[in-house]
Design a protein around this motif. Structure first.
Motif, PDB file in Angstrom:
ATOM      1  N   THR A  62      45.664  25.013  34.048  1.00  0.00           N
ATOM      2  CA  THR A  62      45.193  26.342  33.666  1.00  0.00           C
ATOM      3  C   THR A  62      43.687  26.410  33.852  1.00  0.00           C
ATOM      4  N   LEU A  63      43.231  27.355  34.660  1.00  0.00           N
ATOM      5  CA  LEU A  63      41.803  27.565  34.909  1.00  0.00           C
ATOM      6  C   LEU A  63      41.423  28.938  34.366  1.00  0.00           C
ATOM      7  N   ASP A  64      40.509  28.958  33.418  1.00  0.00           N
ATOM      8  CA  ASP A  64      40.095  30.202  32.773  1.00  0.00           C
ATOM      9  C   ASP A  64      38.836  30.763  33.406  1.00  0.00           C
ATOM     10  N   CYS A  65      38.783  32.076  33.451  1.00  0.00           N
ATOM     11  CA  CYS A  65      37.617  32.781  33.984  1.00  0.00           C
ATOM     12  C   CYS A  65      37.395  34.030  33.129  1.00  0.00           C
ATOM     13  N   THR A  66      36.169  34.200  32.665  1.00  0.00           N
ATOM     14  CA  THR A  66      35.819  35.441  31.975  1.00  0.00           C
ATOM     15  C   THR A  66      34.798  36.171  32.836  1.00  0.00           C
ATOM     16  N   TYR A  67      34.728  37.463  32.664  1.00  0.00           N
ATOM     17  CA  TYR A  67      33.826  38.266  33.479  1.00  0.00           C
ATOM     18  C   TYR A  67      33.256  39.385  32.630  1.00  0.00           C
ATOM     19  N   ASP A  68      32.179  39.958  33.128  1.00  0.00           N
ATOM     20  CA  ASP A  68      31.556  41.086  32.450  1.00  0.00           C
ATOM     21  C   ASP A  68      31.131  42.080  33.515  1.00  0.00           C
ATOM     22  N   THR A  69      31.587  43.292  33.365  1.00  0.00           N
ATOM     23  CA  THR A  69      31.197  44.359  34.278  1.00  0.00           C
ATOM     24  C   THR A  69      31.223  45.673  33.518  1.00  0.00           C
ATOM     25  N   SER A  70      30.358  46.580  33.879  1.00  0.00           N
ATOM     26  CA  SER A  70      30.341  47.894  33.240  1.00  0.00           C
ATOM     27  C   SER A  70      31.161  48.901  34.042  1.00  0.00           C
ATOM     28  N   ASP A  71      31.662  48.480  35.190  1.00  0.00           N
ATOM     29  CA  ASP A  71      32.455  49.364  36.037  1.00  0.00           C
ATOM     30  C   ASP A  71      33.915  49.365  35.566  1.00  0.00           C
ATOM     31  N   SER A  72      34.575  50.503  35.636  1.00  0.00           N
ATOM     32  CA  SER A  72      35.981  50.579  35.222  1.00  0.00           C
ATOM     33  C   SER A  72      36.937  50.218  36.353  1.00  0.00           C
ATOM     34  N   SER A  73      36.440  50.195  37.566  1.00  0.00           N
ATOM     35  CA  SER A  73      37.249  49.859  38.730  1.00  0.00           C
ATOM     36  C   SER A  73      36.670  48.610  39.400  1.00  0.00           C
ATOM     37  N   TYR A  74      37.455  47.550  39.459  1.00  0.00           N
ATOM     38  CA  TYR A  74      36.984  46.295  40.041  1.00  0.00           C
ATOM     39  C   TYR A  74      38.176  45.448  40.460  1.00  0.00           C
ATOM     40  N   SER A  75      37.900  44.388  41.181  1.00  0.00           N
ATOM     41  CA  SER A  75      38.933  43.444  41.607  1.00  0.00           C
ATOM     42  C   SER A  75      38.484  42.034  41.277  1.00  0.00           C
ATOM     43  N   LEU A  76      39.447  41.191  40.950  1.00  0.00           N
ATOM     44  CA  LEU A  76      39.201  39.778  40.675  1.00  0.00           C
ATOM     45  C   LEU A  76      39.981  38.954  41.688  1.00  0.00           C
ATOM     46  N   PHE A  77      39.405  37.833  42.100  1.00  0.00           N
ATOM     47  CA  PHE A  77      40.014  36.996  43.128  1.00  0.00           C
ATOM     48  C   PHE A  77      39.956  35.536  42.709  1.00  0.00           C
ATOM     49  N   TRP A  78      40.934  34.758  43.138  1.00  0.00           N
ATOM     50  CA  TRP A  78      40.894  33.303  43.008  1.00  0.00           C
ATOM     51  C   TRP A  78      40.996  32.712  44.405  1.00  0.00           C
ATOM     52  N   TYR A  79      40.121  31.731  44.666  1.00  0.00           N
ATOM     53  CA  TYR A  79      40.099  30.998  45.930  1.00  0.00           C
ATOM     54  C   TYR A  79      40.113  29.505  45.625  1.00  0.00           C
ATOM     55  N   LYS A  80      40.534  28.730  46.605  1.00  0.00           N
ATOM     56  CA  LYS A  80      40.356  27.282  46.494  1.00  0.00           C
ATOM     57  C   LYS A  80      39.703  26.785  47.768  1.00  0.00           C
ATOM     58  N   GLN A  81      38.911  25.718  47.608  1.00  0.00           N
ATOM     59  CA  GLN A  81      38.212  25.118  48.740  1.00  0.00           C
ATOM     60  C   GLN A  81      38.508  23.624  48.742  1.00  0.00           C
ATOM     61  N   PRO A  82      39.471  23.194  49.574  1.00  0.00           N
ATOM     62  CA  PRO A  82      39.775  21.759  49.665  1.00  0.00           C
ATOM     63  C   PRO A  82      38.629  21.010  50.341  1.00  0.00           C
ATOM     64  N   SER A  83      38.748  19.713  50.407  1.00  0.00           N
ATOM     65  CA  SER A  83      37.679  18.881  50.970  1.00  0.00           C
ATOM     66  C   SER A  83      37.366  19.223  52.425  1.00  0.00           C
ATOM     67  N   SER A  84      38.283  19.897  53.122  1.00  0.00           N
ATOM     68  CA  SER A  84      38.041  20.307  54.509  1.00  0.00           C
ATOM     69  C   SER A  84      36.941  21.363  54.596  1.00  0.00           C
ATOM     70  N   GLY A  85      36.659  22.021  53.471  1.00  0.00           N
ATOM     71  CA  GLY A  85      35.602  23.023  53.436  1.00  0.00           C
ATOM     72  C   GLY A  85      36.070  24.448  53.639  1.00  0.00           C
ATOM     73  N   ALA A  86      37.304  24.647  54.069  1.00  0.00           N
ATOM     74  CA  ALA A  86      37.821  26.000  54.289  1.00  0.00           C
ATOM     75  C   ALA A  86      38.043  26.699  52.948  1.00  0.00           C
ATOM     76  N   MET A  87      37.649  27.954  52.855  1.00  0.00           N
ATOM     77  CA  MET A  87      37.882  28.742  51.644  1.00  0.00           C
ATOM     78  C   MET A  87      39.240  29.420  51.798  1.00  0.00           C
ATOM     79  N   ILE A  88      40.160  29.172  50.861  1.00  0.00           N
ATOM     80  CA  ILE A  88      41.527  29.688  50.949  1.00  0.00           C
ATOM     81  C   ILE A  88      41.774  30.687  49.819  1.00  0.00           C
ATOM     82  N   PHE A  89      42.136  31.903  50.195  1.00  0.00           N
ATOM     83  CA  PHE A  89      42.469  32.936  49.218  1.00  0.00           C
ATOM     84  C   PHE A  89      43.794  32.591  48.540  1.00  0.00           C
ATOM     85  N   LEU A  90      43.844  32.737  47.209  1.00  0.00           N
ATOM     86  CA  LEU A  90      45.071  32.471  46.467  1.00  0.00           C
ATOM     87  C   LEU A  90      45.718  33.756  45.955  1.00  0.00           C
ATOM     88  N   LEU A  91      45.026  34.456  45.061  1.00  0.00           N
ATOM     89  CA  LEU A  91      45.576  35.657  44.445  1.00  0.00           C
ATOM     90  C   LEU A  91      44.458  36.638  44.105  1.00  0.00           C
TER      91      LEU A  91
END
Length: 137
Positions: free
Chosen positions: A40-69
């Motif tokens: 379980t990886l927790d993330c908190t955020y703070d924004t004053s905007d009512s419309s926004y998007s959150l993303f999770w990525y992983k970066q393995p040792s190869s260095g490539a950034m991989i979109f998850l959800l």
């Protein structure tokens, strides 16, 4: 008999530049998990905007950034795909990534990102912050 592998998780965060102040925070402390256990990886955020998007990525040792959800503030709650799932809590401004049945290939740096509407973005782009490493030994 299979030897248990350990996962090291050090949390990373990432946020996109914006005219409006925003903040993404993850715990940088390592978490030790045995292979096949849930992570379980927790993330908190703070924004004053009512419309926004959150993303999770992983970066393995190869260095490539991989979109998850991803999760939109106005969209379907708690997206999932394969062994990855989200627990989005808009009221408490938190989003948790859950990796079920952890595997060696889950070893990576994990990033949580916040994006406000494009019209409010600056030219700064992505700004990495101290981070999340998931490593199986």
């Amino acid at each position: 008999m299979l030897l248990s592998s350990l996962l090291k998780v050090v949390v990373a965060s990432l946020c996109l530049g914006s005219i409006v102040a925003q903040k993404v925070t993850q715990d940088p402390q390592p978490i030790l998990v045995q292979e096949k256990e849930a992570v379980t990886l927790d993330c908190t955020y703070d924004t004053s905007d009512s419309s926004y998007s959150l993303f999770w990525y992983k970066q393995p040792s190869s260095g490539a950034m991989i979109f998850l959800l991803s999760q939109d503030s106005y969209g379907k709650q708690n997206a999932s795909e394969g062994r990855y799932s989200l627990n989005f809590q808009k009221a408490s401004k938190s989003i948790t990534l859950v990796i079920s049945a952890s595997q060696l290939e889950d070893s990576a740096v994990y990033f949580c990102a916040l994006r406000e509407p494009t019209v409010r973005r600056t030219e700064e782009g992505l700004v990495p912050k101290p981070g999340a490493l998931l490593h199986l030994l």
